[in-house]
Motif scaffolding. Structure first.
Motif, short mmCIF file in Angstrom:
data_model
loop_
_atom_site.label_atom_id
_atom_site.label_comp_id
_atom_site.label_asym_id
_atom_site.label_seq_id
_atom_site.Cartn_x
_atom_site.Cartn_y
_atom_site.Cartn_z
N CYS A 36 0.83 -1.22 0.00
CA CYS A 36 0.00 0.00 0.00
C CYS A 36 0.86 1.27 0.00
N CYS A 37 2.03 1.21 0.62
CA CYS A 37 2.87 2.41 0.69
C CYS A 37 4.02 2.37 -0.31
N TYR A 38 4.01 1.40 -1.21
CA TYR A 38 5.10 1.29 -2.19
C TYR A 38 4.98 2.40 -3.23
N GLU A 39 6.06 3.16 -3.41
CA GLU A 39 6.06 4.27 -4.36
C GLU A 39 7.21 4.15 -5.36
N GLY A 40 7.84 2.99 -5.43
CA GLY A 40 8.97 2.81 -6.33
C GLY A 40 8.54 2.46 -7.74
N SER A 41 9.50 2.08 -8.54
CA SER A 41 9.25 1.74 -9.93
C SER A 41 8.47 0.45 -10.04
N LYS A 42 7.58 0.40 -11.02
CA LYS A 42 6.80 -0.80 -11.29
C LYS A 42 7.18 -1.41 -12.64
N SER A 43 8.35 -1.05 -13.12
CA SER A 43 8.83 -1.53 -14.42
C SER A 43 9.78 -2.70 -14.24
N VAL A 44 9.81 -3.56 -15.24
CA VAL A 44 10.73 -4.70 -15.25
C VAL A 44 11.49 -4.69 -16.57
N VAL A 45 12.68 -5.27 -16.55
CA VAL A 45 13.50 -5.38 -17.76
C VAL A 45 13.19 -6.72 -18.44
N VAL A 46 12.83 -6.65 -19.69
CA VAL A 46 12.49 -7.86 -20.45
C VAL A 46 13.79 -8.57 -20.85
N PRO A 47 13.90 -9.87 -20.62
CA PRO A 47 15.11 -10.59 -21.06
C PRO A 47 15.34 -10.42 -22.57
N ILE A 48 16.60 -10.36 -22.94
CA ILE A 48 16.97 -10.09 -24.34
C ILE A 48 16.31 -11.05 -25.33
N PRO A 49 16.24 -12.37 -25.08
CA PRO A 49 15.63 -13.27 -26.08
C PRO A 49 14.15 -12.99 -26.33
N PHE A 50 13.45 -12.33 -25.39
CA PHE A 50 12.02 -12.12 -25.52
C PHE A 50 11.65 -10.73 -26.04
N ARG A 51 12.64 -9.85 -26.19
CA ARG A 51 12.33 -8.48 -26.60
C ARG A 51 11.78 -8.43 -28.03
N SER A 52 12.25 -9.33 -28.88
CA SER A 52 11.76 -9.34 -30.26
C SER A 52 10.30 -9.76 -30.35
N LEU A 53 9.77 -10.38 -29.29
CA LEU A 53 8.36 -10.74 -29.28
C LEU A 53 7.47 -9.52 -29.08
N LEU A 54 8.05 -8.45 -28.52
CA LEU A 54 7.28 -7.24 -28.25
C LEU A 54 7.48 -6.17 -29.32
N MET A 55 8.72 -6.02 -29.80
CA MET A 55 9.01 -5.01 -30.80
C MET A 55 10.01 -5.54 -31.82
N THR A 56 9.78 -5.22 -33.07
CA THR A 56 10.73 -5.53 -34.14
C THR A 56 10.82 -4.34 -35.08
N ASP A 57 12.01 -3.94 -35.41
CA ASP A 57 12.25 -2.81 -36.32
C ASP A 57 11.54 -1.53 -35.86
N GLY A 58 11.51 -1.32 -34.55
CA GLY A 58 10.91 -0.11 -34.00
C GLY A 58 9.40 -0.11 -33.95
N GLU A 59 8.76 -1.22 -34.28
CA GLU A 59 7.30 -1.32 -34.27
C GLU A 59 6.85 -2.41 -33.32
N LEU A 60 5.70 -2.18 -32.67
CA LEU A 60 5.15 -3.18 -31.78
C LEU A 60 4.64 -4.38 -32.58
N THR A 61 4.90 -5.54 -32.08
CA THR A 61 4.37 -6.75 -32.69
C THR A 61 2.91 -6.94 -32.27
N THR A 62 2.28 -7.97 -32.81
CA THR A 62 0.89 -8.26 -32.43
C THR A 62 0.79 -8.53 -30.93
#
Length: 248
Positions: A163-189
């Motif tokens: 309830c009192c957490y105010e830190g970052s809620k972001s995570v770093v995506v492992p390198i092998p899985f980044r291409s599943l989210l974006m390719t050539d600067g565009e979001l994938t499906t």
């Protein structure tokens, strides 16, 4: 506990002077004064920790006999074939160091509150979570809770911290899985579908994802995993406390 208090004091210095400060001193003097204040408080906390250690060593033999007389004891399965095979081993003795720790931490709050009032919410939330987990551990040793309750109660105990957490809620995506989210600067499906639930950082080429409330759910599940991963080794000599030491 000393490390946590030290980090909170460091964060408190970054928040600036307290509301009770009237006069502004030179920056160099403020810096020296902060270091002297932190050093003095850490010494007091260390002295309080030493007192807590002595009190714990004094109380454990007394509470041990009381629990054996009340039947809150068991047999050490690791002592089969030895002279101690039939000896009663008191259970729920963790209530002694846990209670002493809470009392020492409450005394620390007295001095901490006057210097860094803005960080009291964080410290009180941690204190409440520790209280709830101490209650769960003691009642489990006495009442032998079923596993469904052991899975539920750590989630409740982690709520004050979440309830009192105010830190970052972001995570770093492992390198092998980044291409599943974006390719050539565009979001994938898949990336576009995930954007309905989380925030994919397109400026970071999909390497960072802000989970939002799902991050808090993940932290709650992590608390359940850590407590039960340690508790499942209870009764196997050395493994439970050894795992806690390594994690700490």
């Amino acid at each position: 506990s000393l490390y946590i208090l030290g980090q909170l004091m460091a964060d408190g210095r970054q928040l600036g002077p307290s509301a009770n400060t009237v006069h502004q001193a030179a920056p160099g003097n403020d810096h020296v004064h902060d270091h002297n204040l932190v050093g003095m408080q850490l010494l007091l906390f260390a002295a309080l920790g030493a007192v807590g250690h002595a009190v714990t060593n004094r109380l454990i033999p007394n509470i041990r006999g009381y629990m054996v007389r009340r039947g809150v004891s068991g047999k050490d399965l690791g002592k089969k074939g030895t002279a101690l095979e039939g000896a009663d081993v008191p259970e729920a003795l963790g209530i002694v160091p846990g209670t002493v720790f809470l009392v020492c931490l409450i005394f620390c709050l007295v001095g901490f509150a006057t210097s860094y009032p803005k960080k009291l919410l964080d410290l009180n939330s941690a204190l409440l979570s520790i209280c709830l987990m101490l209650f769960l551990g003691f009642t489990d040793d006495v009442l032998e809770w079923p596993w469904r309750y052991k899975l539920m109660m750590p989630s409740v105990a982690s709520l004050p911290l979440l309830c009192c957490y105010e830190g970052s809620k972001s995570v770093v995506v492992p390198i092998p899985f980044r291409s599943l989210l974006m390719t050539d600067g565009e979001l994938t499906t898949l990336g576009r579908l995930l954007c309905h639930l989380v925030v994919v950082d397109t400026n970071a080429e999909g390497s960072i994802v802000n989970l939002g409330v799902f991050y808090l759910a993940y932290m709650g599940l992590l608390a359940v995993f850590c407590t039960n991963a340690i508790n499942i080794f209870a009764g196997i000599n050395g493994l439970e406390v050894g795992q806690s030491y390594i994690i700490g």
